[in-house]
Scaffold this motif. Structure first.
Motif, PDB file in Angstrom:
ATOM      1  N   TYR A  25      -0.793  -5.656  -8.621  1.00 39.28           N
ATOM      2  CA  TYR A  25      -1.158  -4.696  -7.576  1.00 39.28           C
ATOM      3  C   TYR A  25      -0.442  -4.996  -6.261  1.00 39.28           C
ATOM      4  CZ  TYR A  25      -3.744  -2.411  -3.889  1.00 39.28           C
ATOM      5  OH  TYR A  25      -4.067  -1.681  -2.775  1.00 39.28           O
ATOM      6  N   GLU A  26      -0.372  -6.267  -5.875  1.00 37.81           N
ATOM      7  CA  GLU A  26       0.218  -6.640  -4.590  1.00 37.81           C
ATOM      8  C   GLU A  26       1.682  -6.204  -4.505  1.00 37.81           C
ATOM      9  OE1 GLU A  26      -1.511  -8.762  -6.514  1.00 37.81           O
ATOM     10  OE2 GLU A  26      -3.293  -9.165  -5.280  1.00 37.81           O
ATOM     11  N   LYS A  27       2.414  -6.380  -5.594  1.00 34.79           N
ATOM     12  CA  LYS A  27       3.826  -5.987  -5.593  1.00 34.79           C
ATOM     13  C   LYS A  27       3.971  -4.466  -5.543  1.00 34.79           C
ATOM     14  CE  LYS A  27       5.572 -10.141  -7.748  1.00 34.79           C
ATOM     15  NZ  LYS A  27       6.222 -10.760  -8.902  1.00 34.79           N
ATOM     16  N   ARG A  28       3.102  -3.763  -6.255  1.00 32.84           N
ATOM     17  CA  ARG A  28       3.147  -2.298  -6.211  1.00 32.84           C
ATOM     18  C   ARG A  28       2.797  -1.800  -4.807  1.00 32.84           C
ATOM     19  NH1 ARG A  28       0.045  -2.745 -10.894  1.00 32.84           N
ATOM     20  NH2 ARG A  28      -1.683  -1.708  -9.815  1.00 32.84           N
ATOM     21  N   ALA A  29       1.828  -2.441  -4.186  1.00 35.67           N
ATOM     22  CA  ALA A  29       1.438  -2.059  -2.826  1.00 35.67           C
ATOM     23  C   ALA A  29       2.583  -2.313  -1.847  1.00 35.67           C
ATOM     24  CB  ALA A  29       0.193  -2.828  -2.393  1.00 35.67           C
ATOM     25  N   PHE A  30       3.251  -3.446  -2.001  1.00 34.45           N
ATOM     26  CA  PHE A  30       4.402  -3.754  -1.144  1.00 34.45           C
ATOM     27  C   PHE A  30       5.488  -2.699  -1.315  1.00 34.45           C
ATOM     28  CE2 PHE A  30       8.669  -5.516  -0.815  1.00 34.45           C
ATOM     29  CZ  PHE A  30       8.686  -5.881   0.523  1.00 34.45           C
ATOM     30  N   LEU A  31       5.791  -2.345  -2.548  1.00 39.15           N
ATOM     31  CA  LEU A  31       6.843  -1.366  -2.809  1.00 39.15           C
ATOM     32  C   LEU A  31       6.458   0.024  -2.294  1.00 39.15           C
ATOM     33  CD1 LEU A  31       7.879  -2.647  -6.323  1.00 39.15           C
ATOM     34  CD2 LEU A  31       9.287  -2.711  -4.250  1.00 39.15           C
TER      35      LEU A  31
END
Length: 62
Positions: A25-31
């Motif tokens: 989730y964190e990487k998707r949120a960053f992107l």
């Protein structure tokens, strides 16, 4: 996003592809946030270009 140039379009596509392949989730949120920044930067660049064009063509300021 009407005035996207080819580089911005390509970058947004790459971000979407990366986001779709991320399980965390964190990487998707960053992107997702990165995509918003790219869109905003493109919009501001377009606005600045139009302002510059307008100032250059304003013969009263020459």
């Amino acid at each position: 996003m009407n005035n996207m140039n080819e580089q911005s379009e390509w970058l947004l596509q790459q971000i979407d592809q990366l986001k779709d392949s991320q399980p965390e989730y964190e990487k998707r949120a960053f992107l997702t946030a990165l995509k918003k920044v790219v869109i905003e930067q493109t919009t501001r660049t377009d606005q600045i270009q139009h302002e510059l064009d307008g100032r250059l063509w304003n013969h009263d300021k020459w």
